[in-house]
Scaffold this active site. Structure first.
Site, PDB file in Angstrom:
ATOM      1  N   LYS A   1      42.038  53.750  41.711  1.00  6.57           N
ATOM      2  CA  LYS A   1      41.749  52.610  42.510  1.00  6.57           C
ATOM      3  C   LYS A   1      42.525  52.725  43.867  1.00  6.57           C
ATOM      4  CE  LYS A   1      38.576  51.273  39.815  1.00  6.57           C
ATOM      5  NZ  LYS A   1      38.660  50.810  38.517  1.00  6.57           N
TER       6      LYS A   1
HETATM    7  C1  LIG Z   1      37.936  49.974  37.392  1.00  5.69           C
HETATM    8  C2  LIG Z   1      36.840  49.157  37.063  1.00  5.69           C
HETATM    9  C3  LIG Z   1      37.055  48.022  36.077  1.00  5.69           C
HETATM   10  C4  LIG Z   1      38.180  48.119  35.036  1.00  5.69           C
HETATM   11  O1  LIG Z   1      39.179  48.341  35.409  1.00  5.69           O
HETATM   12  P1  LIG Z   1      40.299  48.669  34.514  1.00  5.69           P
HETATM   13  O2  LIG Z   1      41.449  48.705  35.178  1.00  5.69           O
HETATM   14  O3  LIG Z   1      39.983  50.144  34.026  1.00  5.69           O
HETATM   15  O4  LIG Z   1      40.078  48.127  32.969  1.00  5.69           O
HETATM   16  C5  LIG Z   1      36.244  47.123  36.084  1.00  5.69           C
HETATM   17  N1  LIG Z   1      34.900  47.196  37.059  1.00  5.69           N
HETATM   18  C6  LIG Z   1      34.713  47.952  37.961  1.00  5.69           C
HETATM   19  C7  LIG Z   1      33.491  47.996  38.718  1.00  5.69           C
HETATM   20  C8  LIG Z   1      35.655  49.059  38.001  1.00  5.69           C
HETATM   21  O5  LIG Z   1      35.477  49.893  38.863  1.00  5.69           O
END
Ligand SMILES: *Cc1c(COP(=O)(O)O)cnc(C)c1O
Length: 363
Positions: A181
């Site tokens: 991210k």
């Molecule tokens: C990364 C992501 C999540 C979840 O995040 P985690 O920290 O991996 O649990 C939820 N929704 C979307 C659209 C994502 O890209």
């Protein structure tokens, strides 16, 4: 040459911050977590930040605080990561999967409104690949029907919609700090809201349902963030703007180069998007995606497919008797998209190699 599709942007600052936390002797939720929450909320213009152990927990906490339960429906796009749908099932509610727009790949107000019933308890729109969906239109529909909205902004930290930063546009935003991210804490998540009451509820639910130490008023969870995560997050937040500027620069080059090709369609970015967060740069390569991915790999370029839509995931397919054709627009979009390298530090020469190679393969 080996070019990864994404890369983490961490260094000495994060390492030092972690060292200091370890030396302090206080390792879980404490001063650093509070500081990270406050700084994060300020950056996105929200009143409250609630830090948690990952983005999935953040989504779940928000949905639990709203009170989604058995018999309720929650509307969300099928084109998203699995957790957006899973948290609905954690609450024993029913995920109502909907299509995406064929140009933006985001869900729209029209699509959502058609799926609203008397049982609709919440709507979870998603900013796919870091591009804001049409917030005003979707929030207007939600308000018209008095349905709470939890915005899955896991991919759009740093994005702007009509000049407003993502994180304080919807009543509740949810973020993830997984390593791919825009900022990372290893694992981590954050919820932002201006709503005092919901904030309190979520803080209680995050911490085993306690309002005071060892005084449990509801069945809660252990979704606490550690001080180690928070310390990394504070340093990462300082780098957010650089990450977005750098990714935008790379995206601009791709956009320009691909606009002149016949077989590669760059992402369509509507006017209401004043800043794309460029979590991923997804090109539409039409019919030969898998072959193209294979050839790129042979020439040292790493790619990622977008998350396969929820409705074709084996567990959902089985549970709800879906097929590819259940949501044909979504399936068609997904089968043509491939994410190509975009990360701070991807230099001009390597980006040019990606461009030349992709054009060569596609032509
Ligand atoms: C990364 C992501 C999540 C979840 O995040 P985690 O920290 O991996 O649990 C939820 N929704 C979307 C659209 C994502 O890209």
């Amino acid at each position: 040459m080996e070019i990864p599709v994404a890369n983490v942007f961490v260094g000495e600052e994060e390492a030092k911050a972690v060292y200091d936390v370890v030396k302090s002797g206080w390792l879980s939720m404490g001063k650093k977590t509070k500081e990270f929450e406050e700084r994060f909320a300020k950056v996105v213009g929200a009143k409250h930040g609630i830090a948690v152990n990952n983005g999935t927990s953040a989504l779940h906490l928000a949905l639990a605080a709203i009170g989604a339960k058995h018999g309720d429906e929650v509307i969300l796009p099928s084109l998203t990561f699995i957790s957006t749908a899973n948290v609905v099932l954690y609450q024993n509610a029913r995920p109502v999967l909907v299509e995406c727009d064929p140009k933006t790949y985001n869900v729209t107000a029209d699509i959502i409104e058609k799926a609203i019933t008397k049982k609709t308890k919440a709507i979870i729109p998603v900013d796919m690949n870091g591009m804001p969906a049409d917030y005003d239109e979707i929030l207007e529909i939600a308000e018209k029907h008095s349905i709470p909205v939890i915005w899955d902004s896991a991919e759009s930290l740093g994005a702007k919609y009509k000049g407003r930063i993502v994180g304080s546009i919807a009543p509740i935003h949810v973020f993830s700090f997984f390593p791919n991210k825009n900022i990372t804490t290893g694992e981590g998540g954050m919820i932002t809201t201006d709503n005092d009451e919901l904030c309190e509820k979520m803080k209680v639910l995050r911490n085993q349902g306690q309002d005071n130490r060892y005084h449990h008023i509801v069945i809660g969870y252990n979704y606490r963030m550690t001080e180690v995560q928070a310390a990394i997050g504070i340093e990462q937040l300082k780098k957010l703007e650089r990450v977005v500027v750098e990714k935008q620069r790379i995206a601009n080059v791709y956009n320009k180069e691909f606009a002149e090709t016949r077989h590669i369609w760059p992402p369509f970015v509507p006017n209401y998007v004043s800043q794309h967060a460029w979590y991923m740069y997804a090109v539409n390569v039409d019919g030969h995606r898998d072959e193209i991915v294979k050839k790129l790999k042979e020439r040292g370029i790493d790619t990622r497919l977008s998350f396969p839509p929820i409705h074709i995931q084996p567990v959902y397919k089985e549970m709800f008797k879906f097929s590819e054709n259940s949501l044909p627009v979504t399936y068609a979009a997904w089968s043509r998209l491939v994410n190509i390298p975009i990360w701070p530090g991807l230099d001009k020469a390597r980006q040019q190699y990606v461009i030349d190679t992709l054009i060569d393969i596609c032509e």
